[in-house]
Design an enzyme around this catalytic site. Structure first.
Site, PDB file in Angstrom:
ATOM      1  N   TYR A 101     107.557  -5.855  33.882  1.00 15.68           N
ATOM      2  CA  TYR A 101     108.222  -6.690  32.878  1.00 15.68           C
ATOM      3  C   TYR A 101     108.704  -7.970  33.557  1.00 15.68           C
ATOM      4  CZ  TYR A 101     108.566  -4.496  28.328  1.00 15.68           C
ATOM      5  OH  TYR A 101     108.288  -4.043  27.072  1.00 15.68           O
ATOM      6  N   GLU A 128     110.166 -10.997  31.560  1.00 24.20           N
ATOM      7  CA  GLU A 128     110.640 -11.967  30.564  1.00 24.20           C
ATOM      8  C   GLU A 128     111.238 -13.191  31.262  1.00 24.20           C
ATOM      9  OE1 GLU A 128     111.091  -8.715  30.115  1.00 24.20           O
ATOM     10  OE2 GLU A 128     111.310  -8.204  27.987  1.00 24.20           O
ATOM     11  N   ASP A 174      93.587 -27.232  18.143  1.00 26.35           N
ATOM     12  CA  ASP A 174      93.253 -25.872  18.582  1.00 26.35           C
ATOM     13  C   ASP A 174      91.818 -25.912  19.100  1.00 26.35           C
ATOM     14  OD1 ASP A 174      92.365 -23.267  18.728  1.00 26.35           O
ATOM     15  OD2 ASP A 174      93.300 -22.624  16.854  1.00 26.35           O
ATOM     16  N   THR A 181      92.390 -20.295  23.082  1.00 25.84           N
ATOM     17  CA  THR A 181      92.277 -18.955  23.645  1.00 25.84           C
ATOM     18  C   THR A 181      91.647 -19.144  25.019  1.00 25.84           C
ATOM     19  OG1 THR A 181      90.156 -18.720  22.522  1.00 25.84           O
ATOM     20  CG2 THR A 181      92.064 -17.689  21.475  1.00 25.84           C
ATOM     21  N   LYS A 200      86.907 -17.572  25.286  1.00 22.93           N
ATOM     22  CA  LYS A 200      85.655 -18.010  24.636  1.00 22.93           C
ATOM     23  C   LYS A 200      84.831 -18.801  25.666  1.00 22.93           C
ATOM     24  CE  LYS A 200      87.508 -17.666  19.966  1.00 22.93           C
ATOM     25  NZ  LYS A 200      88.975 -17.697  19.882  1.00 22.93           N
ATOM     26  N   ARG A 225      91.063 -12.071  27.493  1.00 20.78           N
ATOM     27  CA  ARG A 225      91.503 -12.289  26.115  1.00 20.78           C
ATOM     28  C   ARG A 225      92.966 -12.742  26.113  1.00 20.78           C
ATOM     29  NH1 ARG A 225      89.004 -11.153  21.592  1.00 20.78           N
ATOM     30  NH2 ARG A 225      87.213 -10.675  22.902  1.00 20.78           N
TER      31      ARG A 225
HETATM   32  N1  DSN Z   1      87.790 -14.586  15.757  1.00 15.75           N
HETATM   33  C1  DSN Z   1      87.597 -15.874  16.370  1.00 15.75           C
HETATM   34  C2  DSN Z   1      86.224 -16.390  16.189  1.00 15.75           C
HETATM   35  O1  DSN Z   1      85.317 -15.584  16.129  1.00 15.75           O
HETATM   36  O2  DSN Z   1      86.027 -17.586  16.119  1.00 15.75           O
HETATM   37  C3  DSN Z   1      88.608 -16.865  15.935  1.00 15.75           C
HETATM   38  O3  DSN Z   1      89.868 -16.361  16.091  1.00 15.75           O
END
Ligand code: DSN
Length: 432
Positions: A56, A58, A202, A228, A231, A237
């Protein structure tokens, strides 16, 4: 009694262990074309499975609410420093558990409950967290939306300017989850400025391209940038927020204690490892190959008579209109038929779709994962022909058998996770 600290997963839990082995085989033996997915390095995988999961922490490096955080500080500081270096950002918060939580923290920073936002419509390529009525963003804030032009199927910046003047949003949200074209962040920044709005970009889908200069960066033009990490950026993730120094304290407070408790230190450590990889020179050639592969795939599909939304792609993904006003098949049928031959895609609405989201007129294809495996333009050409053959005759067993064999031959040439690919008799759904 088994020793808790030495029994590995196959001894401890055969149900989950077998599912993990099956999933390794499914990923290895299939063609992964979901635009938001990728394959992380063995180093990133290993880091996620470390004892940092026990901790932990925080707070933030040097200012924690628990003892024993000295090594958590090392990994979080490394992740922060590397994220800032990659994107040229003044401040980075690496704690968001996901892209949705990164966005939630920014909205909480920039807005009061009930304030006006202007975001891209989900069915035109936006995201749930950009103002969808069923999402926190649509529930807690007043939403207006923008989309693409019906003819060009690209963002209409003049219309966006008009909408911004009409709705006077406090926050303009840009970035997309199904938009194949370059986004003009500079223009969006100017539009926002003209109506006194802030901007959140984003860049979850295109972060790897932005990191390597293959897509213009929003950082100079937008107060907040979220992404994120899993990707095109090819990390674990999770989520990440970049912002100007003036918003640093507020963003940090919005993430913790605003929307999260303890950070996932094992994931932050893996983020740091993947950011280190993104700073290597070969990451740019990887990103360039993603784009080249997407263009090659688009060309083959278009030559085969399929309609591409907006006519092509500038980035890592393409949207294919498989329904073609009733002349073709729905996205749902296409997704299932392709899945049967081990080509994984997702059905996707296209702008001005006449089908419901769960049926959809399109499929979305992306090249980040297959590019990680080492595939190049000639492989995309073969894959495009396989996809076109299935879409032409989704019920032909003969075509399916042929394509399944081609998928097996192609994937066999690009091995992955050799240490994790264990043979097991029976049960494997995609052992080929
Ligand atoms: N689920 C993601 C995507 O496939 O683009 C977006 O959050």
């Amino acid at each position: 009694m088994k020793n808790f600290f030495t029994t590995n997963i196959s001894g401890a839990d055969p149900v989950i262990s077998n599912a993990i082995d099956d999933e390794v085989r499914r990923q290895t033996n299939g063609l992964e074309l979901i635009a938001s997915e990728n394959f992380v390095s063995e180093a990133v995988l290993q880091t996620m499975g470390t004892v940092f999961t026990n901790k932990y922490a925080e707070g933030y490096p040097g200012k924690r609410y628990y003892g024993g955080c000295e090594f958590a500080d090392v990994v979080e500081q490394a992740a922060i420093d590397r994220a800032k270096e990659i994107f040229g950002a003044e401040h980075a918060n690496v704690q968001p558990h996901s892209g949705a939580q990164a966005n939630m923290a920014v909205l909480m920073t920039a807005l009061e409950h009930g304030d006006q936002i202007l975001g891209m419509n989900l069915s035109h390529g936006g995201h749930l967290t950009h103002g969808h009525p069923l999402n926190f963003s649509g529930i807690n804030y007043k939403v207006a939306d923008y989309g693409v032009n019906k003819d060009t199927e690209q963002i209409d910046y003049d219309e966006l300017q008009r909408l911004a003047e009409e709705h006077k949003p406090k926050l303009l949200i840009c970035g997309a989850s199904a938009y194949p074209r370059t986004i003009d962040f500079e223009r969006i920044g100017q539009i926002a400025q003209s109506v006194g709005a802030k901007v959140m970009a984003d860049i979850a889908h295109i972060a790897g391209l932005v990191a390597t200069g293959l897509h213009p960066s929003p950082v100079p033009h937008c107060e907040f940038v979220t992404t994120t990490t899993h990707k095109t950026l090819r990390g674990p993730r999770g989520g990440l927020i970049l912002c100007r120094e003036e918003f640093a304290k507020d963003v940090d407070r919005s993430v913790f204690p605003g929307v999260q408790g303890g950070p996932l230190v094992h994931i932050i450590a893996a983020k740091a490892v993947s950011f280190g990889e993104a700073l290597q020179a070969d990451f740019k050639s990887y990103q360039q190959q993603i784009v080249n592969n997407a263009k090659a795939l688009a060309q083959t599909l278009s030559d085969a008579g399929l309609r591409l939304v907006s006519g092509g792609t500038d980035n890592h993904l393409l949207l294919v209109d498989v329904y073609m006003d009733g002349k073709g098949i729905t996205g749902k049928v296409a997704e299932k038929a392709l899945d049967e031959v081990h080509i994984t895609v997702n059905k996707n609405t296209i702008p001005f779709d006449t089908q419901k989201p769960f049926v959809a007129s399109g499929i979305r294809l992306g090249t980040p994962a297959l590019t990680t495996r080492g595939m190049k333009e000639e492989d995309m050409h073969s894959i495009g022909e396989m996809i076109a053959a299935i879409i032409r005759e989704p019920e032909s067993e003969q075509v399916k058998d042929l394509v399944k064999r081609s998928v097996a031959e192609l994937t066999a040439k690009f091995p992955m996770y050799p240490e994790r690919l264990k043979e097991r008799s029976g049960g494997a759904s995609r052992a080929n």
